[in-house]
Enzyme design. Structure first.
Site, PDB file in Angstrom:
ATOM      1  N   GLY A  49     -39.755 -88.403  60.735  1.00 46.35           N
ATOM      2  CA  GLY A  49     -38.562 -87.609  60.500  1.00 46.35           C
ATOM      3  C   GLY A  49     -38.053 -87.697  59.073  1.00 46.35           C
ATOM      4  CB  CYS A  50     -38.467 -90.021  56.384  1.00 44.85           C
ATOM      5  SG  CYS A  50     -37.368 -91.117  57.295  1.00 44.85           S
ATOM      6  CB  ALA A  51     -38.735 -85.411  53.172  1.00 45.61           C
TER       7      ALA A  51
END
Length: 143
Positions: A49-51
Site C-alpha cells: 500500500g506504499c508507493a
C-alpha cells in the site's frame, strides 16, 4: 497519548515556520535512523500500500497486552524513512495495549502531515500505521 519522543518532534514542528522546513526536518529524522539490514528486507516485513518500498520489523518484548512494542524500519525514499522515524517516536516503548489506544491520525495531524503529504504518501502512512496496529493486536491477543 504521545511518547516523549513524539512530543519533542511536535514541539520542533511548532517552532519551524513553514512546511518546507518541517519537510526537511522529517527527512533529517530519516537520515539519522540506522538502516534496516538487508536480511530483514523480506516479503514478511514489506508493507503493501506504499508507493515506495517500506519494511517494518517488529521487536516485541514480552507477551500479551503488557508486551513492550518496538519496531525498526526502512524505505528507499528519504521522506518515507522520515515518516518511519516519526512513527517510531509515536509508538516505540509503549505496551501493545497502549499502541492500540493511540489516535495515530490525531497525533500525526498535530504535525500538519495530512495537508502536506501527497495522497500516495498519506495512503502509505496509513498502511504503516495499520501494520503497526495489526502487529500490536496480534500480540495482545496471543496472551
Amino acid at each position: 497519548m504521545a511518547t516523549e519522543a513524539f512530543e519533542e518532534i511536535a514541539e520542533t514542528f511548532d517552532f519551524l515556520e513553514d512546511w518546507e522546513e518541517r519537510y526537511r526536518h522529517v527527512i533529517d529524522l530519516g537520515k539519522a535512523m540506522p538502516p534496516l539490514e538487508e536480511a530483514f528486507k523480506v516479503p514478511a516485513t514489506k508493507v503493501d500500500g506504499c508507493a515506495s518500498q517500506v519494511w517494518l520489523l517488529p521487536e516485541i518484548e514480552g507477551s500479551g497486552a503488557r508486551a513492550v512494542f518496538r519496531f525498526r524500519g526502512d524505505s528507499d525514499a528519504m521522506i518515507v524513512r522520515g515518516l518511519i522515524a516519526v512513527l517510531m517516536a509515536l509508538f516505540n516503548g509503549l505496551t501493545v495495549e497502549e499502541v492500540l489506544k493511540v489516535d495515530a491520525g490525531g497525533e500525526l495531524a498535530r504535525l500538519g502531515l495530512n495537508e502536506h503529504l501527497s495522497s500516495q504518501r498519506s495512503n502509505g502512512l496509513r498502511a504503516m500505521v495499520q501494520r503497526i496496529r495489526e502487529t500490536a493486536a496480534a500480540t495482545a491477543a496471543a496472551a
